[in-house]
Scaffold this active site. Structure first.
Site, PDB file in Angstrom:
ATOM      1  N   ARG A  48       0.806  -1.233   0.010  1.00 48.64           N
ATOM      2  CA  ARG A  48       0.306   0.025   0.243  1.00 48.64           C
ATOM      3  C   ARG A  48       1.001   0.779   0.189  1.00 48.64           C
ATOM      4  O   ARG A  48       0.705   2.741  -0.533  1.00 48.64           O
ATOM      5  CB  ARG A  48      -0.718  -0.185   1.322  1.00 48.64           C
ATOM      6  CG  ARG A  48      -1.744   1.257   1.401  1.00 48.64           C
ATOM      7  CD  ARG A  48      -2.816   1.238   2.224  1.00 48.64           C
ATOM      8  NE  ARG A  48      -2.563   0.856   3.340  1.00 48.64           N
ATOM      9  CZ  ARG A  48      -2.527   0.146   4.739  1.00 48.64           C
ATOM     10  NH1 ARG A  48      -0.798   2.112   4.708  1.00 48.64           N
ATOM     11  NH2 ARG A  48      -2.295   0.275   5.434  1.00 48.64           N
ATOM     12  N   TYR A 100     -16.437  18.317 -13.317  1.00 49.13           N
ATOM     13  CA  TYR A 100     -17.201  17.718 -13.568  1.00 49.13           C
ATOM     14  C   TYR A 100     -18.426  17.494 -12.365  1.00 49.13           C
ATOM     15  O   TYR A 100     -18.094  17.658 -11.157  1.00 49.13           O
ATOM     16  CB  TYR A 100     -15.886  16.413 -13.250  1.00 49.13           C
ATOM     17  CG  TYR A 100     -16.815  15.323 -12.796  1.00 49.13           C
ATOM     18  CD1 TYR A 100     -18.096  14.149 -13.978  1.00 49.13           C
ATOM     19  CD2 TYR A 100     -16.178  14.467 -11.579  1.00 49.13           C
ATOM     20  CE1 TYR A 100     -18.038  12.988 -13.548  1.00 49.13           C
ATOM     21  CE2 TYR A 100     -16.802  12.768 -11.316  1.00 49.13           C
ATOM     22  CZ  TYR A 100     -17.864  12.252 -12.217  1.00 49.13           C
ATOM     23  OH  TYR A 100     -18.165  11.101 -12.367  1.00 49.13           O
ATOM     24  N   ASP A 170      -7.815  20.072 -14.015  1.00 45.27           N
ATOM     25  CA  ASP A 170      -8.138  18.538 -13.971  1.00 45.27           C
ATOM     26  C   ASP A 170      -7.756  18.654 -15.386  1.00 45.27           C
ATOM     27  O   ASP A 170      -8.542  19.560 -15.614  1.00 45.27           O
ATOM     28  CB  ASP A 170      -8.870  18.661 -13.817  1.00 45.27           C
ATOM     29  CG  ASP A 170     -10.077  17.383 -14.125  1.00 45.27           C
ATOM     30  OD1 ASP A 170      -9.744  16.622 -14.611  1.00 45.27           O
ATOM     31  OD2 ASP A 170     -10.708  16.624 -12.934  1.00 45.27           O
ATOM     32  N   LYS A 195      -9.675   7.637 -17.688  1.00 47.54           N
ATOM     33  CA  LYS A 195     -10.535   8.347 -19.369  1.00 47.54           C
ATOM     34  C   LYS A 195      -9.344   8.578 -20.366  1.00 47.54           C
ATOM     35  O   LYS A 195      -8.703   7.469 -21.122  1.00 47.54           O
ATOM     36  CB  LYS A 195     -11.038  10.161 -19.115  1.00 47.54           C
ATOM     37  CG  LYS A 195     -11.518   9.856 -18.053  1.00 47.54           C
ATOM     38  CD  LYS A 195     -12.843   8.723 -18.860  1.00 47.54           C
ATOM     39  CE  LYS A 195     -13.953   9.574 -16.999  1.00 47.54           C
ATOM     40  NZ  LYS A 195     -14.091   9.877 -15.510  1.00 47.54           N
TER      41      LYS A 195
HETATM   42  C1  LIG Z   1     -13.068  15.907 -15.830  1.00 40.49           C
HETATM   43  C2  LIG Z   1     -12.960  14.599 -14.563  1.00 40.49           C
HETATM   44  N1  LIG Z   1     -12.521  14.793 -13.745  1.00 40.49           N
HETATM   45  C3  LIG Z   1     -12.495  13.887 -12.903  1.00 40.49           C
HETATM   46  C4  LIG Z   1     -13.609  12.570 -13.269  1.00 40.49           C
HETATM   47  C5  LIG Z   1     -13.453  11.605 -11.647  1.00 40.49           C
HETATM   48  O1  LIG Z   1     -12.754  10.241 -12.238  1.00 40.49           O
HETATM   49  P1  LIG Z   1     -13.166   8.421 -11.689  1.00 40.49           P
HETATM   50  O2  LIG Z   1     -14.527   8.484 -12.661  1.00 40.49           O
HETATM   51  O3  LIG Z   1     -11.550   8.056 -12.132  1.00 40.49           O
HETATM   52  O4  LIG Z   1     -13.293   8.913 -10.641  1.00 40.49           O
HETATM   53  C6  LIG Z   1     -14.174  12.685 -14.102  1.00 40.49           C
HETATM   54  C7  LIG Z   1     -14.722  11.712 -13.971  1.00 40.49           C
HETATM   55  O5  LIG Z   1     -15.682  11.575 -15.231  1.00 40.49           O
HETATM   56  C8  LIG Z   1     -14.031  13.855 -14.913  1.00 40.49           C
HETATM   57  O6  LIG Z   1     -14.915  13.720 -15.759  1.00 40.49           O
END
Ligand SMILES: Cc1ncc(COP(=O)(O)O)c(C=O)c1O
Length: 380
Positions: A48, A100, A170, A195
């Site tokens: 971990r 998001y 992000d 993604k």
């Molecule tokens: C721009 C963005 N940031 C963060 C996340 C969160 O990621 P995760 O689904 O891997 O937890 C997403 C998920 O769709 C996203 O589109």
């Protein structure tokens, strides 16, 4: 030492051939614990805390984001949660308004001791009014989910740094192939590696990459271990493998994205398209800070929810599904799906209506994708 360019880095950073066997691809180290020579004398202790498969991935992520150090997590949300914890509690955040839905949910409904000012960076922001002595960071999601807003990272970082605030980007929608926020002045980069980094819709993961190791490195490593939201060695391996094709995949996403946006822009059933390559408001800044416009876009259909459902049910190549950035084309309805956790009033004020659809354009033959959209639009 040879200075590597991006497409070389995605393939060669993080590992060479295996010292013991010569294997060109690294072994997956599944061991949860490691032998110590004497108490406290070890290379790895407990999986971990640190393990060889995650080490490889983290070195690779740091390299492709032009950062000093990277940390891999079990999801993008686990990475974002760690950023929140990094700055303590009872503080204030300045956040771009279109993010998001899960990020807003975490900020507003889970981290209840953090207060957030959501800002439309398209307007003239009066920073003196929004920064206060409890403000800890600026959160910028660009391109944003789902409205593809573009924030000028360099300019935002310069202003934020004037207030001694770090900027956290992000970078999920762009991927480091198209945009490297740390090179533009951002301090931390967060990604959902579920993604484009993963690229095949078969991994859930997240990452934080930092520019200043001294300032943040130790604390993030502490949280990563103490909270334990880490990816498995197998997922680390899978992601390392996926990133090797990031450049070629992104080139095709960019190419297909531009062609699809061009087709949709002039279609009579589309009233608005949000795509950095066609949006006159964002195109020049997007061209400056991104090397491609990507495969993400959203469109407003000239119909109601019933018409939207008819369109969706007639698609043959696009799959109606959440997530994005995979090789296959996906489509989703933000108001009902990815952004349902945002209050309707906020959704309406942002423009996340029942007629808005978000497309993740895959890397299939572009003629087939266009044909699919064309025939489904004719059914409305
Ligand atoms: C721009 C963005 N940031 C963060 C996340 C969160 O990621 P995760 O689904 O891997 O937890 C997403 C998920 O769709 C996203 O589109």
């Amino acid at each position: 030492m040879v200075k590597k360019k991006f497409s070389t880095k995605v393939i060669h950073s993080g590992h060479g051939s295996d010292n013991e066997t010569g294997a060109v691809m690294p072994p997956i180290h599944l061991s949860s614990t490691f032998k110590q020579n004497k108490p406290g004398d070890f290379q790895y202790e407990y999986a971990r805390t640190k393990n060889p498969s995650r080490d490889i991935l983290e070195k690779l992520l740091a390299s492709i984001e032009s950062g000093k150090q990277a940390f891999a997590f079990s999801s993008g949300m686990a990475a974002i949660n760690t950023v929140c914890d990094l700055f303590g509690e009872n503080y204030h955040v300045i956040c771009s308004d279109d993010v998001y839905g899960g990020t807003r949910r975490l900020f507003d409904k889970v981290k209840t001791n953090i207060d957030v000012t959501y800002v439309d960076f398209d307007t003239n922001v009066n920073w003196d009014d929004i920064v206060n002595d409890r403000t800890k960071f600026v959160w910028a999601e660009t391109p944003s989910n789902p409205l593809m807003k573009i924030i000028d990272i360099k300019n935002t970082a310069e202003i934020a740094h004037g207030f001694k605030l770090p900027v956290i980007c992000d970078n999920t929608f762009a991927s480091p192939y198209n945009q490297r926020p740390l090179e533009l002045g951002a301090d931390l980069v967060v990604s959902s590696s579920t993604k484009y980094l993963g690229g095949h819709s078969d991994i859930v993961g997240g990452s934080i990459v930092i520019k200043d190791q001294d300032l943040y490195g130790e604390k993030i490593a502490y949280l990563q271990n103490a909270v334990g939201a880490i990816p498995s060695p197998f997922d680390c391996y899978l992601l390392t493998r996926s990133i090797k094709t990031l450049s070629v995949r992104m080139q095709k996403h960019n190419e297909n994205g531009e062609k699809i946006a061009g087709f949709l822009e002039s279609h009579p059933k589309i009233t608005k398209i949000h795509y950095p390559g066609t949006d006159q408001k964002y195109k020049s800044i997007a061209s400056k800070q991104m090397s491609g416009f990507g495969g993400m876009m959203s469109v407003v259909l000239d119909t109601n929810l019933e018409g939207v459902n008819t369109f969706l049910s007639n698609l043959k190549i696009f799959t109606l599904a959440e997530s994005l950035g995979g090789v296959e084309s996906l489509i989703e309805h933000p108001a009902i799906m990815t952004h349902a956790s945002i209050d309707k009033k906020i959704r309406d004020s942002l423009g996340i209506s029942d007629s808005l659809l978000r497309l993740s354009v895959g890397i299939e033959d572009v003629e087939d994708i266009i044909e699919d959209l064309k025939q489904a639009l004719e059914t409305i």
